[in-house]
Design an enzyme around this catalytic site. Structure first.
Site, PDB file in Angstrom:
ATOM      1  N   GLY A  12       0.833  -1.209   0.000  1.00 34.75           N
ATOM      2  CA  GLY A  12       0.000   0.000   0.000  1.00 34.75           C
ATOM      3  C   GLY A  12       0.864   1.253   0.000  1.00 34.75           C
ATOM      4  N   VAL A  24      16.995   8.321  -1.164  1.00 32.96           N
ATOM      5  CA  VAL A  24      17.790   7.195  -1.668  1.00 32.96           C
ATOM      6  C   VAL A  24      18.532   7.620  -2.937  1.00 32.96           C
ATOM      7  CG1 VAL A  24      17.608   4.911  -2.766  1.00 32.96           C
ATOM      8  CG2 VAL A  24      16.305   5.395  -0.675  1.00 32.96           C
ATOM      9  N   ARG A  73       1.104  -5.084  -5.334  1.00 34.57           N
ATOM     10  CA  ARG A  73       1.396  -6.328  -4.630  1.00 34.57           C
ATOM     11  C   ARG A  73       1.598  -7.363  -5.734  1.00 34.57           C
ATOM     12  NH1 ARG A  73      -2.974  -3.926  -1.311  1.00 34.57           N
ATOM     13  NH2 ARG A  73      -1.978  -3.200   0.600  1.00 34.57           N
ATOM     14  N   ASP A 104       5.716  -5.178   5.951  1.00 36.22           N
ATOM     15  CA  ASP A 104       6.285  -6.488   6.271  1.00 36.22           C
ATOM     16  C   ASP A 104       6.272  -7.447   5.072  1.00 36.22           C
ATOM     17  OD1 ASP A 104       7.203  -6.181   8.815  1.00 36.22           O
ATOM     18  OD2 ASP A 104       5.401  -6.931   9.803  1.00 36.22           O
ATOM     19  N   THR A 126       4.274   2.500   5.455  1.00 35.86           N
ATOM     20  CA  THR A 126       2.862   2.083   5.503  1.00 35.86           C
ATOM     21  C   THR A 126       2.157   2.971   6.520  1.00 35.86           C
ATOM     22  OG1 THR A 126       1.336   0.404   6.362  1.00 35.86           O
ATOM     23  CG2 THR A 126       3.608   0.178   7.036  1.00 35.86           C
ATOM     24  N   ASP A 128      -0.139   2.239   8.480  1.00 37.31           N
ATOM     25  CA  ASP A 128      -0.698   1.517   9.630  1.00 37.31           C
ATOM     26  C   ASP A 128       0.171   1.519  10.881  1.00 37.31           C
ATOM     27  OD1 ASP A 128      -2.741   0.891   7.957  1.00 37.31           O
ATOM     28  OD2 ASP A 128      -2.444  -1.267   7.986  1.00 37.31           O
ATOM     29  N   ASP A 130       2.338  -0.696  11.504  1.00 42.47           N
ATOM     30  CA  ASP A 130       2.190  -2.085  11.967  1.00 42.47           C
ATOM     31  C   ASP A 130       3.444  -2.919  11.746  1.00 42.47           C
ATOM     32  OD1 ASP A 130       2.084  -2.205   9.227  1.00 42.47           O
ATOM     33  OD2 ASP A 130       0.360  -3.532   9.121  1.00 42.47           O
ATOM     34  N   ARG A 163     -25.983  13.903  17.724  1.00 45.41           N
ATOM     35  CA  ARG A 163     -25.882  12.520  17.261  1.00 45.41           C
ATOM     36  C   ARG A 163     -24.626  11.841  17.783  1.00 45.41           C
ATOM     37  NH1 ARG A 163     -27.195  13.555  10.905  1.00 45.41           N
ATOM     38  NH2 ARG A 163     -29.432  13.163  10.984  1.00 45.41           N
ATOM     39  N   ARG A 172      -5.776  -2.817   9.643  1.00 44.68           N
ATOM     40  CA  ARG A 172      -6.336  -4.169   9.632  1.00 44.68           C
ATOM     41  C   ARG A 172      -5.927  -4.966  10.862  1.00 44.68           C
ATOM     42  NH1 ARG A 172      -5.641  -5.977   3.533  1.00 44.68           N
ATOM     43  NH2 ARG A 172      -3.737  -4.845   3.945  1.00 44.68           N
ATOM     44  N   ARG A 254      -4.947   7.555   2.970  1.00 43.69           N
ATOM     45  CA  ARG A 254      -3.692   7.142   2.340  1.00 43.69           C
ATOM     46  C   ARG A 254      -3.085   8.236   1.465  1.00 43.69           C
ATOM     47  NH1 ARG A 254      -4.084   1.257   1.239  1.00 43.69           N
ATOM     48  NH2 ARG A 254      -3.272   1.581  -0.839  1.00 43.69           N
TER      49      ARG A 254
HETATM   50  O1  F6P Z   1      -1.715  -1.371   4.906  1.00 42.71           O
HETATM   51  C1  F6P Z   1      -2.259  -0.146   4.591  1.00 42.71           C
HETATM   52  C2  F6P Z   1      -3.726  -0.256   4.340  1.00 42.71           C
HETATM   53  O2  F6P Z   1      -4.225   1.013   4.004  1.00 42.71           O
HETATM   54  C3  F6P Z   1      -4.561  -0.873   5.467  1.00 42.71           C
HETATM   55  O3  F6P Z   1      -4.853   0.027   6.500  1.00 42.71           O
HETATM   56  C4  F6P Z   1      -5.775  -1.333   4.734  1.00 42.71           C
HETATM   57  O4  F6P Z   1      -6.377  -2.390   5.422  1.00 42.71           O
HETATM   58  C5  F6P Z   1      -5.211  -1.799   3.422  1.00 42.71           C
HETATM   59  O5  F6P Z   1      -3.985  -1.112   3.247  1.00 42.71           O
HETATM   60  C6  F6P Z   1      -6.097  -1.533   2.246  1.00 42.71           C
HETATM   61  O6  F6P Z   1      -5.518  -2.101   1.118  1.00 42.71           O
HETATM   62  P1  F6P Z   1      -5.995  -1.776  -0.369  1.00 42.71           P
HETATM   63  O7  F6P Z   1      -5.512  -0.398  -0.712  1.00 42.71           O
HETATM   64  O8  F6P Z   1      -5.336  -2.810  -1.177  1.00 42.71           O
HETATM   65  O9  F6P Z   1      -7.465  -1.850  -0.384  1.00 42.71           O
END
Ligand code: F6P
Length: 321
Positions: A12, A24, A73, A104, A126, A128, A130, A163, A172, A254
């Site tokens: 991502g 770089v 990917r 990762d 990333t 996240d 993570d 509300r 995730r 993102r």
């Molecule tokens: O890993 C980054 C991320 O944005 C996650 O938070 C999310 O679950 C996933 O990628 C979404 O992936 P895609 O852009 O392939 O839908």
């Protein structure tokens, strides 16, 4: 010492990846190392989708979101044959070092490519946060600030209508975005994959307590990994009588121009990756530990366990009641 290096972004995209690519490229060129840009992650290595970079190839990208190298990917690369083909293509190009900017999954690819004879260095990118070996990943700060700004807007309308708004943020497997954004916007409840939750105790009861003390509008922040907010929205409305709306922030988190923090950390990490290749190192990942840029063996890094900041989680709950 590497004479020609390749740089790619994988997985991502994340704001700040361009700052890392720039660092770089410039660090390598200033050391007399040739730089090959690889498009669309490992796919570019498999398909020969590469180009030679010069100092101007990375002009005016520092402030841009996304990745100018594109990303993907790559299922083909995830096979032994794919790794071998990518390594052979690197040798044909004279590439003797690769900087992989990603998460990762991308680092597992870097480890495999190193195993096939091409020294690789990983840089954590990333939103996240993570990656277990690093306290920080490029893009996290920008994503959090974007989510915070969006939820501030949602609060305006939640307040006007008395509300409850349930907002799903990305993550995730990791609740770091939810946790920090939840604190920043004063969420009544924060639900993350790392902490098992009970809807009555952790959401409904907290809303009821707040209602009794006169609060009339609420934000509940939920990490994506919890698995959908529709049911939570329905239950809140049914059990508290509050009009409730759900918002999934999604990919808005993102994109966008990277924050100062992401630009600086990405620049430092990208620079260090080139230093490592220059020192003849391989199979390393550049990480942030206690505010220092350090590096670990990729295989060891992949086996590390990420710890969730339970103290911060407890603080968030205590101060939002
Ligand atoms: O890993 C980054 C991320 O944005 C996650 O938070 C999310 O679950 C996933 O990628 C979404 O992936 P895609 O852009 O392939 O839908």
């Amino acid at each position: 010492m590497a004479k020609t290096i390749a740089v790619l972004t994988s997985g991502g995209d994340a704001p700040g990846m361009n700052a890392a690519v720039r660092a770089v490229t410039r660090a390598a060129l200033s050391r007399g190392i040739k730089v090959i840009g690889v498009r669309r992650g490992y796919n570019g290595l498999l398909n020969g989708d590469v180009f030679e970079m010069n100092l101007r190839s990375v002009s005016d990208i520092l402030h841009k979101g996304g990745t100018v190298l594109y990303t993907a990917r790559s299922p083909e690369f995830n096979t032994p044959e794919g790794v071998q083909k990518a390594a052979d293509n690197c040798r044909k190009l004279g590439v003797d070092g690769v900087v992989v900017i990603g998460g990762d999954g991308s680092f597992r690819g870097a480890r495999d490519l190193t195993g096939a004879g091409i020294p690789c260095i990983g840089v954590p990118g990333t939103i996240d946060n993570d990656i277990s070996s690093s306290d920080y990943t490029i893009g996290f700060d920008t994503a959090m600030n974007t989510a915070m700004e969006m939820i501030d807007r949602i609060r305006d309308t939640a307040q006007s209508h008395d509300r409850c708004s349930v907002v799903e943020v990305m993550g995730r497997r990791c609740g770091d975005i939810a946790l920090e954004v939840g604190i920043a916007i004063g969420a009544t409840s924060i639900l993350v994959p790392e902490v098992p939750y009970d809807l009555e105790r952790d959401v409904i009861d907290r809303l009821q307590t707040n209602l009794k003390t006169g609060k009339k509008h609420f934000i509940v922040v939920v990490a994506e990994g919890i698995g959908g907010i529709d049911n939570i929205v329905r239950e809140i409305e049914a059990q508290t009588g509050l009009e409730t709306r759900g918002t999934v922030l999604g990919h808005v988190q993102r994109g966008g121009s990277p924050t100062l923090r992401d630009r600086v950390i990405a620049s430092r990490m990208g620079y260090r990756a080139v230093e490592l290749l220059e020192e003849g190192k391989s199979n390393r990942v550049v990480v942030m530990k206690d505010n220092h840029i350090v590096d670990y063996d990729i295989t060891e890094a992949l086996n590390m366990k990420k710890t969730f900041n339970t103290k911060l989680y407890q603080i968030a709950h205590e101060i939002s009641i």
